[in-house]
Every structure is written in C-alpha cells, then in structure tokens.
Motif scaffolding. Structure first.
Motif, PDB file in Angstrom:
ATOM      1  N   THR A 131      36.595  34.900  54.511  1.00 14.93           N
ATOM      2  CA  THR A 131      37.112  34.874  56.015  1.00 14.93           C
ATOM      3  C   THR A 131      38.359  33.781  55.697  1.00 14.93           C
ATOM      4  O   THR A 131      38.560  33.121  54.784  1.00 14.93           O
ATOM      5  N   ALA A 132      39.265  33.818  56.788  1.00 15.80           N
ATOM      6  CA  ALA A 132      40.434  33.042  56.460  1.00 15.80           C
ATOM      7  C   ALA A 132      40.871  32.987  58.227  1.00 15.80           C
ATOM      8  O   ALA A 132      40.845  33.793  58.967  1.00 15.80           O
ATOM      9  N   ALA A 133      40.824  31.151  58.355  1.00 15.13           N
ATOM     10  CA  ALA A 133      41.162  30.943  59.755  1.00 15.13           C
ATOM     11  C   ALA A 133      40.157  31.636  60.862  1.00 15.13           C
ATOM     12  O   ALA A 133      40.496  32.200  61.838  1.00 15.13           O
ATOM     13  N   GLY A 134      38.858  31.957  60.493  1.00 13.36           N
ATOM     14  CA  GLY A 134      37.864  32.126  61.162  1.00 13.36           C
ATOM     15  C   GLY A 134      37.736  33.569  61.312  1.00 13.36           C
ATOM     16  O   GLY A 134      36.740  34.219  61.867  1.00 13.36           O
ATOM     17  N   ARG A 135      38.415  34.439  60.767  1.00 16.03           N
ATOM     18  CA  ARG A 135      38.337  35.926  60.676  1.00 16.03           C
ATOM     19  C   ARG A 135      38.152  36.583  59.399  1.00 16.03           C
ATOM     20  O   ARG A 135      38.431  36.180  58.494  1.00 16.03           O
ATOM     21  N   CYS A 146      40.582  43.338  53.132  1.00 18.53           N
ATOM     22  CA  CYS A 146      40.688  44.089  54.420  1.00 18.53           C
ATOM     23  C   CYS A 146      40.772  43.282  55.689  1.00 18.53           C
ATOM     24  O   CYS A 146      40.629  42.161  55.903  1.00 18.53           O
ATOM     25  N   GLN A 147      41.104  43.959  56.895  1.00 18.17           N
ATOM     26  CA  GLN A 147      40.886  43.292  58.076  1.00 18.17           C
ATOM     27  C   GLN A 147      39.700  43.282  58.710  1.00 18.17           C
ATOM     28  O   GLN A 147      39.420  42.667  59.732  1.00 18.17           O
ATOM     29  N   GLN A 148      38.922  44.373  58.477  1.00 20.38           N
ATOM     30  CA  GLN A 148      37.593  44.609  59.285  1.00 20.38           C
ATOM     31  C   GLN A 148      36.648  45.257  58.273  1.00 20.38           C
ATOM     32  O   GLN A 148      37.111  45.944  57.127  1.00 20.38           O
ATOM     33  N   VAL A 149      35.297  44.729  58.552  1.00 20.68           N
ATOM     34  CA  VAL A 149      34.170  45.164  57.854  1.00 20.68           C
ATOM     35  C   VAL A 149      33.094  45.743  58.683  1.00 20.68           C
ATOM     36  O   VAL A 149      32.881  45.041  59.736  1.00 20.68           O
ATOM     37  N   VAL A 150      32.334  47.046  58.434  1.00 14.43           N
ATOM     38  CA  VAL A 150      31.550  47.577  58.952  1.00 14.43           C
ATOM     39  C   VAL A 150      30.309  47.265  58.560  1.00 14.43           C
ATOM     40  O   VAL A 150      30.196  47.780  57.243  1.00 14.43           O
ATOM     41  N   GLU A 205      30.566  38.698  67.417  1.00 13.26           N
ATOM     42  CA  GLU A 205      31.559  37.890  68.226  1.00 13.26           C
ATOM     43  C   GLU A 205      31.949  36.403  67.087  1.00 13.26           C
ATOM     44  O   GLU A 205      32.969  36.052  67.090  1.00 13.26           O
ATOM     45  N   ARG A 206      30.835  35.995  66.230  1.00 13.93           N
ATOM     46  CA  ARG A 206      31.216  35.131  65.597  1.00 13.93           C
ATOM     47  C   ARG A 206      32.051  35.137  64.372  1.00 13.93           C
ATOM     48  O   ARG A 206      32.686  34.049  63.936  1.00 13.93           O
ATOM     49  N   TYR A 207      31.952  36.322  63.881  1.00 16.10           N
ATOM     50  CA  TYR A 207      33.256  36.589  62.838  1.00 16.10           C
ATOM     51  C   TYR A 207      33.982  37.780  63.179  1.00 16.10           C
ATOM     52  O   TYR A 207      33.812  39.052  62.988  1.00 16.10           O
ATOM     53  N   PRO A 208      35.072  37.387  63.838  1.00 15.09           N
ATOM     54  CA  PRO A 208      36.229  38.548  64.241  1.00 15.09           C
ATOM     55  C   PRO A 208      36.499  39.440  62.934  1.00 15.09           C
ATOM     56  O   PRO A 208      36.848  38.763  61.969  1.00 15.09           O
ATOM     57  N   GLY A 209      36.521  40.626  63.434  1.00 17.75           N
ATOM     58  CA  GLY A 209      36.541  41.567  62.266  1.00 17.75           C
ATOM     59  C   GLY A 209      35.341  42.259  61.497  1.00 17.75           C
ATOM     60  O   GLY A 209      35.613  42.974  60.948  1.00 17.75           O
ATOM     61  N   LEU A 210      34.169  41.440  61.972  1.00 14.77           N
ATOM     62  CA  LEU A 210      32.912  42.166  61.403  1.00 14.77           C
ATOM     63  C   LEU A 210      32.233  42.863  62.522  1.00 14.77           C
ATOM     64  O   LEU A 210      32.126  42.660  63.735  1.00 14.77           O
ATOM     65  N   MET A 240      31.219  53.646  66.497  1.00 11.68           N
ATOM     66  CA  MET A 240      31.544  52.646  65.620  1.00 11.68           C
ATOM     67  C   MET A 240      33.194  52.499  65.337  1.00 11.68           C
ATOM     68  O   MET A 240      33.968  51.496  65.319  1.00 11.68           O
ATOM     69  N   ALA A 241      33.710  53.613  64.934  1.00 13.42           N
ATOM     70  CA  ALA A 241      35.233  53.717  64.724  1.00 13.42           C
ATOM     71  C   ALA A 241      35.858  53.520  65.924  1.00 13.42           C
ATOM     72  O   ALA A 241      36.980  52.878  65.876  1.00 13.42           O
ATOM     73  N   ASP A 242      35.475  53.792  66.951  1.00 14.98           N
ATOM     74  CA  ASP A 242      36.069  53.788  68.291  1.00 14.98           C
ATOM     75  C   ASP A 242      36.242  52.114  68.341  1.00 14.98           C
ATOM     76  O   ASP A 242      37.402  51.499  68.880  1.00 14.98           O
ATOM     77  N   LEU A 243      35.156  51.434  68.141  1.00 20.33           N
ATOM     78  CA  LEU A 243      35.310  49.884  68.392  1.00 20.33           C
ATOM     79  C   LEU A 243      36.165  49.163  67.382  1.00 20.33           C
ATOM     80  O   LEU A 243      37.071  48.319  67.634  1.00 20.33           O
ATOM     81  N   VAL A 244      36.145  49.824  66.068  1.00 17.65           N
ATOM     82  CA  VAL A 244      36.872  49.021  65.062  1.00 17.65           C
ATOM     83  C   VAL A 244      38.422  49.345  65.348  1.00 17.65           C
ATOM     84  O   VAL A 244      39.386  48.443  65.186  1.00 17.65           O
ATOM     85  N   LEU A 245      38.814  50.598  65.795  1.00 18.98           N
ATOM     86  CA  LEU A 245      40.142  51.131  66.038  1.00 18.98           C
ATOM     87  C   LEU A 245      40.697  50.601  67.346  1.00 18.98           C
ATOM     88  O   LEU A 245      41.932  50.811  67.717  1.00 18.98           O
ATOM     89  N   GLY A 246      39.889  50.072  68.315  1.00 18.11           N
ATOM     90  CA  GLY A 246      40.212  49.612  69.571  1.00 18.11           C
ATOM     91  C   GLY A 246      40.722  50.606  70.202  1.00 18.11           C
ATOM     92  O   GLY A 246      41.450  50.779  71.296  1.00 18.11           O
ATOM     93  N   ARG A 247      40.256  52.136  70.195  1.00 22.17           N
ATOM     94  CA  ARG A 247      40.236  53.131  71.342  1.00 22.17           C
ATOM     95  C   ARG A 247      39.170  53.349  72.133  1.00 22.17           C
ATOM     96  O   ARG A 247      38.101  52.664  72.239  1.00 22.17           O
ATOM     97  N   GLN A 248      39.354  54.070  73.285  1.00 22.80           N
ATOM     98  CA  GLN A 248      38.298  54.402  74.161  1.00 22.80           C
ATOM     99  C   GLN A 248      36.994  54.811  73.823  1.00 22.80           C
ATOM    100  O   GLN A 248      36.958  55.689  72.813  1.00 22.80           O
ATOM    101  N   PRO A 249      35.992  54.097  73.676  1.00 22.17           N
ATOM    102  CA  PRO A 249      34.635  54.506  73.170  1.00 22.17           C
ATOM    103  C   PRO A 249      34.152  55.777  73.703  1.00 22.17           C
ATOM    104  O   PRO A 249      34.251  55.942  74.834  1.00 22.17           O
TER     105      PRO A 249
END
Length: 443
Positions: free
Chosen positions: A191-195, A208-212, A384-389, A410-419
C-alpha cells in the motif's frame, strides 16, 4: 490422494512488473473475473499458487442450478445462466455446459410444500420451475424406487464440467491479454498513502492499482495477514466419478441419500445429498459464535471430527514476511482424502433406489474443501479498509454454477461500471457493521 484430472493450463514464463489489476486465485471465480476485466482492454494478471482450477473448482458436483438457491443469490444465478448459455461460443472452448434440468426429490408433503414455496422466487423471471407429482417423477426416472410424493423440477438448470471450465476460461482470458501465472503465490499486498499499489509474489513484485482476492478456502488466511476478519471455515465433501454408464438419466437428481448428474464422458458424478464432514481446527473456535446459526440449521448434515487436520492447521503461521515463503507455497493444492465409508453408503442407496445405476463402476473418488461463510452466501465486495482491494470468496458450495456471473459482478465493481445485480447482500462489511447474519433457505 490424487484429485480429478484437470485440463492443464501452462502458466506464462514472464511475470509482468506492472498491471492494472491482480487477481489472486485461479478457480472459476478468479478466472471469470480476469476474463471480464481483460475483455475490456484492462491489463490483468491472474496469480495462482498451484494450477488453474486444481482445488474446489474442479472437485464440485458440476451443477449449474438456479433451483433451491438462497433468494439473495437468485438474481445473480439467473445472470449466470444467461452467461453459461453462450459461454462455449464466447470463449471458443468446451466447458461441458448442457441444459438438462435438475430435479429435487420431495420425500413428504412438508418437503413438497417447502419446495413449492421456493418457486415464488422465480416469479417474473424468464426461468421456470414446476412441481411434479409422484407420477411425474416416475416419468422422469422410470423404475425409481424412492419413497416420496413428488419433486421440484427446473428444466432451465443444467450441468458443466468442473475439470474443463476454469481452464477454458483462463485460456480465454489469456487470449484477451491477461497474464496467467501458475505456481505464483501472492504473499501479500503493498500500500501507499493508504491504498493498494502492488502485490508481493514468490516470483517478484507486481505494481497494480487494484487487487481481487478470490482465494477460495485460503482467503481467510490471506485476509488475516492484513488484519481483516473473514469468518470462513472449510467443509469437506466427498465425490465419486463413475465409468461411462448406458441408460442413465440426462437430468440431474437430488435426494436425501444421493445427488447425481451425468458427465460429458458418459459417466456420472455422485455425492451425498446432505452429508459432509467438518474437521475441527483452531479457526473452528475462533469463528464459533459466527457459525452458531448455521450450525443449528445444518446440524443434521454435518459430521464433525477431530483429527490430524487440527494440528496441520495449528502449524500454519498467520504471519510471514514478504521476502520469505508463505504458507501458500508449502501447500500448492489442498488434496484431502475422501470418505470411503460415506461414498460407499451413497452408492449402495443409489443402486437400490435408481435401478439404472445397478451396474455402475467406480472410476475415482476425491474430496474437495468448500469455503463456507456463516450465512452461506459469498462476499463479492470492495474492502473499505484498503481502497483498491476487493474480495470474491466464501461461495459455500454454490460457486461453480454462479461463477461466471460472480466474475462479472466482481469486474463491475473493480471497473466502476453498472453492476449486473445489486451487490449489497454480498458486502464484506456485513460481518462487522452490526448486520444480523441470517440463514435463508428460500423455503
């Protein structure tokens, strides 16, 4: 104790140093997530400590069912059925999916009424469920000798091949640009700066920016290293594979004494309709309070046992450094012995009650560890505790059939699209925000 033969997937030789998303776990959930992300042109690395689909994703029954789902899962499973119907064409490979129907036998009037009440959860959907009387059940399974009053029949349900599906989806993800890394355990996140900013793997660092986290039965251990409490336990289910058998049913059937479905090779996959084993381990005591409602609900079907597995898990460290081997590198595949006593009992009942199986020949037996959460529905959620996780785990024995849509959500949530469906029921925070954890059968 060899498990089933799984179509081999050869991992990439080169490990990327930077991607947009890292998916931890090469079961059907992780592979489906990676495919959905890669199809959007987003760079993704799938990291699997062993081989693709080697654990529960290849050891389950292979049922693709909407029937008898927890009502909170019904919309997601309906979406999954839609995906399964065109998945072979989409990925250009055989997953073994066939629409063949599933029948749940009702031994008495109470069970019949319970199943009939469940059908209301399909009202307004494109899928059908019908209650058949004893004569209707006889037409589906001629010569059957089960004592009962009828059954729930869902003709839109089906089956697929666990030993083929996850590998085929992983290869499709690779064709879309995903890196498929086998024997590449992720030791932890950075993590860096909390994410989230990267992962430490046994083959090096990947920014990477996100981890599943889709680690199946290993997810709780991984989460614990991050001081995240994921109340997850393992349930051991024993399975039999038969040699090809002529004259058996196309439709899968569940009864209290057995569950059986036809395989693509002409054989059958068989298991108990209600019995599983639970090893008492240190986490049993840690999460005991969480599982009290589930234990009350499932007490008659769980066989608790205390044995060597307690000490095996006691020896697993819950803390390790990122520059030293993690527990995931010491156990590439969780391959526990099946119960011969239980499977013999199941086979005896099957031979007696469905004469079509009188001459079945056993080809193989195996066991798989089901990753179970207290309310028996999964976590598909940001952390929520680890933004990007994000987490996609705890499918409680329901993960194979629902896997393609779980990957899409899961991909919808990661990519910020309509679930694809409302994800609220699957949020990770339900175990810490004071929510009442409920077991809902839908009956």
């Amino acid at each position: 104790m060899p498990g089933p033969f799984v179509v081999p997937v050869h991992g990439d030789v080169e490990c990327p140093t930077k991607v947009d998303v890292v998916v931890i776990g090469g079961g059907i959930i992780g592979c489906s997530t990676a495919l959905e992300i890669a199809e959007q042109g987003i760079s993704v690395a799938l990291c699997e400590k062993g081989g693709i689909g080697q654990e529960q994703s290849s050891r389950n029954w292979g049922w693709v069912r909407l029937s008898r789902r927890d009502p909170r899962e019904v919309p997601l499973m309906a979406a999954s059925l839609r995906i399964w119907q065109t998945l072979n064409q989409r990925i250009g490979a055989e997953t073994g999916y066939r629409r063949a129907g599933i029948v749940f036998h009702c031994a008495d009037d109470e069970a019949f009424q319970q199943h009939q009440r469940w059908t209301r959860h399909l009202e307004g959907s494109e899928y059908n469920a019908e209650m058949v009387d004893r004569a209707g059940f006889e037409r589906l399974f001629p010569g059957q000798r089960l004592a009962g009053v009828g059954a729930l029949y869902t003709p839109d349900d089906g089956r697929a091949e666990p030993q083929k599906a996850a590998p085929a989806i992983a290869e499709a993800a690779r064709k879309q640009g995903a890196s498929i890394l086998t024997e590449c355990a992720v030791r932890g996140i950075d993590t860096a700066a909390g994410r989230v900013c990267g992962v430490f793997t046994e083959r090096g660092y990947i920014a990477c920016q996100q981890v599943v986290l889709a680690g199946g039965a290993w997810s709780s251990l991984f989460a614990g290293r991050l001081d995240l409490r994921l109340p997850q336990l393992k349930v051991l289910n024993s399975v039999v594979r038969t040699e090809p058998l002529a004259g058996g049913p196309e439709t899968a059937v569940w009864a209290r004494d057995f569950a059986v479905r036809k395989r693509l090779d002409g054989g059958y996959t068989i298991a108990s309709g209600h019995e599983s084993q639970v090893d008492i381990v240190p986490k049993t005591f840690r999460f005991a309070r969480d599982f009290i409602p589930a234990l009350r609900h499932e007490w008659g079907s769980l066989r608790l046992r205390l044995g060597g597995r307690f000490f095996d898990e006691l020896r697993i460290p819950d803390r390790w450094e990122m520059d030293e081997p993690s527990p995931f590198e010491y156990c590439r595949v969780l391959d526990l012995p099946p119960s011969r006593t239980l499977t013999d009992k199941v086979l005896d009942q099957l031979r007696q009650q469905l004469p079509a199986f009188a001459n079945l020949k056993v080809a193989q037996r195996w066991a798989g560890c089901i990753d179970v959460l207290p309310d028996a529905i999964p976590v598909i959620s940001p952390v929520e505790r680890y933004p990007g996780l994000y987490m996609a785990t705890g499918f409680s024995g329901h993960g194979f059939g629902i896997g393609p849509a779980a990957g899409r959500l899961m991909a919808d949530l990661v990519l910020g699209r309509q679930p694809v469906v409302d994800p609220r029921a699957f949020r990770f925070s339900r175990f810490s925000d004071g929510s009442k954890i409920e077991i809902i059968t839908g009956f």
